[in-house]
Write a protein that holds these residues in place. Structure first.
Motif, PDB file in Angstrom:
ATOM      1  N   ALA A  44      31.577  20.519  13.012  1.00  0.00           N
ATOM      2  CA  ALA A  44      30.226  19.946  13.005  1.00  0.00           C
ATOM      3  C   ALA A  44      29.215  20.810  12.262  1.00  0.00           C
ATOM      4  O   ALA A  44      28.278  20.286  11.662  1.00  0.00           O
ATOM      5  CB  ALA A  44      29.749  19.696  14.434  1.00  0.00           C
ATOM      6  N   SER A  45      29.388  22.135  12.283  1.00  0.00           N
ATOM      7  CA  SER A  45      28.395  22.985  11.614  1.00  0.00           C
ATOM      8  C   SER A  45      28.366  22.719  10.112  1.00  0.00           C
ATOM      9  O   SER A  45      27.295  22.591   9.509  1.00  0.00           O
ATOM     10  CB  SER A  45      28.670  24.468  11.891  1.00  0.00           C
ATOM     11  OG  SER A  45      29.928  24.860  11.373  1.00  0.00           O
ATOM     12  N   GLY A  46      29.541  22.615   9.499  1.00  0.00           N
ATOM     13  CA  GLY A  46      29.594  22.322   8.067  1.00  0.00           C
ATOM     14  C   GLY A  46      29.023  20.955   7.748  1.00  0.00           C
ATOM     15  O   GLY A  46      28.301  20.777   6.753  1.00  0.00           O
ATOM     16  N   VAL A  47      29.322  19.975   8.606  1.00  0.00           N
ATOM     17  CA  VAL A  47      28.789  18.624   8.414  1.00  0.00           C
ATOM     18  C   VAL A  47      27.265  18.637   8.527  1.00  0.00           C
ATOM     19  O   VAL A  47      26.563  18.018   7.720  1.00  0.00           O
ATOM     20  CB  VAL A  47      29.409  17.656   9.440  1.00  0.00           C
ATOM     21  CG1 VAL A  47      28.724  16.297   9.390  1.00  0.00           C
ATOM     22  CG2 VAL A  47      30.897  17.502   9.187  1.00  0.00           C
ATOM     23  N   GLY A  48      26.752  19.371   9.505  1.00  0.00           N
ATOM     24  CA  GLY A  48      25.299  19.438   9.679  1.00  0.00           C
ATOM     25  C   GLY A  48      24.600  20.040   8.468  1.00  0.00           C
ATOM     26  O   GLY A  48      23.563  19.532   8.019  1.00  0.00           O
ATOM     27  N   VAL A  49      25.172  21.113   7.936  1.00  0.00           N
ATOM     28  CA  VAL A  49      24.585  21.729   6.743  1.00  0.00           C
ATOM     29  C   VAL A  49      24.613  20.758   5.565  1.00  0.00           C
ATOM     30  O   VAL A  49      23.627  20.621   4.827  1.00  0.00           O
ATOM     31  CB  VAL A  49      25.330  23.039   6.389  1.00  0.00           C
ATOM     32  CG1 VAL A  49      24.890  23.559   5.022  1.00  0.00           C
ATOM     33  CG2 VAL A  49      25.078  24.107   7.450  1.00  0.00           C
ATOM     34  N   LEU A  50      25.721  20.050   5.393  1.00  0.00           N
ATOM     35  CA  LEU A  50      25.828  19.123   4.263  1.00  0.00           C
ATOM     36  C   LEU A  50      24.882  17.930   4.417  1.00  0.00           C
ATOM     37  O   LEU A  50      24.368  17.418   3.415  1.00  0.00           O
ATOM     38  CB  LEU A  50      27.270  18.660   4.086  1.00  0.00           C
ATOM     39  CG  LEU A  50      28.252  19.737   3.615  1.00  0.00           C
ATOM     40  CD1 LEU A  50      29.642  19.151   3.424  1.00  0.00           C
ATOM     41  CD2 LEU A  50      27.781  20.404   2.317  1.00  0.00           C
ATOM     42  N   LEU A  51      24.630  17.481   5.643  1.00  0.00           N
ATOM     43  CA  LEU A  51      23.649  16.411   5.838  1.00  0.00           C
ATOM     44  C   LEU A  51      22.253  16.879   5.431  1.00  0.00           C
ATOM     45  O   LEU A  51      21.478  16.128   4.823  1.00  0.00           O
ATOM     46  CB  LEU A  51      23.644  15.947   7.290  1.00  0.00           C
ATOM     47  CG  LEU A  51      24.785  15.034   7.724  1.00  0.00           C
ATOM     48  CD1 LEU A  51      24.669  14.725   9.221  1.00  0.00           C
ATOM     49  CD2 LEU A  51      24.810  13.743   6.921  1.00  0.00           C
ATOM     50  N   GLU A  52      21.925  18.113   5.754  1.00  0.00           N
ATOM     51  CA  GLU A  52      20.616  18.642   5.367  1.00  0.00           C
ATOM     52  C   GLU A  52      20.537  18.836   3.856  1.00  0.00           C
ATOM     53  O   GLU A  52      19.494  18.594   3.237  1.00  0.00           O
ATOM     54  CB  GLU A  52      20.353  19.953   6.101  1.00  0.00           C
ATOM     55  CG  GLU A  52      18.993  20.579   5.827  1.00  0.00           C
ATOM     56  CD  GLU A  52      17.808  19.750   6.309  1.00  0.00           C
ATOM     57  OE1 GLU A  52      16.663  20.179   6.046  1.00  0.00           O
ATOM     58  OE2 GLU A  52      17.997  18.692   6.926  1.00  0.00           O
ATOM     59  N   ILE A  53      21.630  19.252   3.249  1.00  0.00           N
ATOM     60  CA  ILE A  53      21.684  19.346   1.787  1.00  0.00           C
ATOM     61  C   ILE A  53      21.488  17.962   1.167  1.00  0.00           C
ATOM     62  O   ILE A  53      20.769  17.811   0.170  1.00  0.00           O
ATOM     63  CB  ILE A  53      23.007  19.999   1.337  1.00  0.00           C
ATOM     64  CG1 ILE A  53      22.950  21.512   1.609  1.00  0.00           C
ATOM     65  CG2 ILE A  53      23.291  19.730  -0.144  1.00  0.00           C
ATOM     66  CD1 ILE A  53      24.236  22.255   1.328  1.00  0.00           C
ATOM     67  N   ALA A  54      22.107  16.950   1.764  1.00  0.00           N
ATOM     68  CA  ALA A  54      21.929  15.578   1.269  1.00  0.00           C
ATOM     69  C   ALA A  54      20.456  15.180   1.313  1.00  0.00           C
ATOM     70  O   ALA A  54      19.933  14.560   0.375  1.00  0.00           O
ATOM     71  CB  ALA A  54      22.773  14.612   2.099  1.00  0.00           C
ATOM     72  N   ARG A  55      19.788  15.538   2.388  1.00  0.00           N
ATOM     73  CA  ARG A  55      18.360  15.214   2.508  1.00  0.00           C
ATOM     74  C   ARG A  55      17.556  15.890   1.396  1.00  0.00           C
ATOM     75  O   ARG A  55      16.648  15.291   0.806  1.00  0.00           O
ATOM     76  CB  ARG A  55      17.832  15.649   3.880  1.00  0.00           C
ATOM     77  CG  ARG A  55      16.432  15.147   4.202  1.00  0.00           C
ATOM     78  CD  ARG A  55      16.028  15.578   5.593  1.00  0.00           C
ATOM     79  NE  ARG A  55      15.764  17.006   5.652  1.00  0.00           N
ATOM     80  CZ  ARG A  55      14.594  17.573   5.325  1.00  0.00           C
ATOM     81  NH1 ARG A  55      13.580  16.827   4.893  1.00  0.00           N
ATOM     82  NH2 ARG A  55      14.435  18.870   5.418  1.00  0.00           N
ATOM     83  N   ALA A  56      17.918  17.138   1.074  1.00  0.00           N
ATOM     84  CA  ALA A  56      17.225  17.863   0.003  1.00  0.00           C
ATOM     85  C   ALA A  56      17.516  17.239  -1.356  1.00  0.00           C
ATOM     86  O   ALA A  56      16.618  17.126  -2.206  1.00  0.00           O
ATOM     87  CB  ALA A  56      17.642  19.332   0.007  1.00  0.00           C
ATOM     88  N   LEU A  57      18.754  16.810  -1.574  1.00  0.00           N
ATOM     89  CA  LEU A  57      19.126  16.225  -2.863  1.00  0.00           C
ATOM     90  C   LEU A  57      18.381  14.923  -3.129  1.00  0.00           C
ATOM     91  O   LEU A  57      18.158  14.552  -4.282  1.00  0.00           O
ATOM     92  CB  LEU A  57      20.639  15.976  -2.911  1.00  0.00           C
ATOM     93  CG  LEU A  57      21.537  17.214  -2.917  1.00  0.00           C
ATOM     94  CD1 LEU A  57      23.004  16.812  -2.821  1.00  0.00           C
ATOM     95  CD2 LEU A  57      21.301  18.049  -4.168  1.00  0.00           C
TER      96      LEU A  57
END
Length: 274
Positions: free
Chosen positions: A89-102
């Motif tokens: 879940a930690s990696g998924v959470g970081v990637l979701l936040e990266i998606a928001r930034a993108l």
């Protein structure tokens, strides 16, 4: 855990979040066979940004949770599923936040975010045989590497995030990352150092891990690294974070600072790509 109502609900949530953050979303569904013959209804979830751009970067993590707490100190827990707050879940959470930034700030290269399924259904320690079981892990990424969402898919490089949320985590240079993508390791660790994250990104190599970057490297031939929390010991070996594959892999271990350090570093890496 695959084949549960929660698994379906979580997958639906990830699809909706990627769409909410402006990604073009594809789902790759497949029935995969676990170590014991169980048929897993697996689902790789792909969110793409700048789909028209030829030069691409791949970011990935696994979103499934292990059905066994087979490293729990209490043997009564070995056949219980775990929450996987850090392991997955930690990696998924970081990637979701990266998606928001993108969504708000475009990159020079296209970016594909993949949430791989069925990574953590590998042979448990209580199984009768442990010989030659590496292939029982990373089933979703093995499938994608052979059947990419875009025919002949290529990317400049890939970054895997696994167990990137624990307080005080240390990220050493993992062996297979160094073997297949040493220049990417150096790039990421250098940028982390420039951002004063050197206490997290340690400039020392540790042993190799069977993880989703292996099929991406060996089958898809995309040079990929694994940012993963490992604890080296005095014998030159390593272990995972203290609550790995136990009932205690829960939110009590998760640090906002660690998540932020990893996410900011990866964002800086992809925004620097020309």
């Amino acid at each position: 855990v695959p084949n549960t109502p929660e698994h379906i609900a979580c997958g639906d949530y990830l699809v909706s979040e990627l769409k909410r953050f402006g990604a073009e979303v594809q789902e790759q569904k497949a029935v995969l066979t676990a170590y014991d013959g169980t048929k897993l209804n697996a689902r790789n979830i792909i969110g793409s940004y700048g789909a028209d751009k030829k030069d691409r970067v791949l970011l990935f993590a696994h979103w499934d949770t292990r059905p066994y707490s087979d490293h729990d100190p209490n043997p009564d827990n070995h056949r219980k599923p775990l929450l996987g707050a850090n392991d997955g879940a930690s990696g998924v959470g970081v990637l979701l936040e990266i998606a928001r930034a993108l969504q708000s700030t475009e990159t020079n290269v296209g970016v594909d975010i993949i949430f791989f399924d069925a990574e953590d259904y590998g042979t448990p320690v209580f199984a009768k045989t442990q010989e030659g079981t590496d292939h029982t892990w990373c089933l979703g990424s093995q499938y994608w590497a052979k059947n990419p969402h875009v025919p002949n898919y290529k990317a400049r490089f890939g970054i895997l995030l696994d167990m990137v949320g624990a307080e005080g985590a240390k990220f050493y240079k993992e062996y297979y990352s160094e073997k297949y993508a040493k220049n990417i390791v150096e790039k990421v660790w250098r940028i982390a150092g420039q951002m004063n994250h050197g206490k997290y990104f340690i400039g020392k190599e540790v042993g190799g891990i069977t993880d989703d970057h292996i099929p991406v490297n060996e089958i898809r031939r995309i040079p990929s690294i694994d940012i993963i929390h490992l604890e080296p010991d005095s014998d030159g070996n390593h272990s995972f974070f203290h609550s790995w594959h136990t009932q205690k892999d829960d939110m009590s271990n998760i640090s906002r600072e660690t998540l932020s350090v990893v996410g900011q570093t990866v964002l800086e890496v992809i925004y620097k790509e020309k």
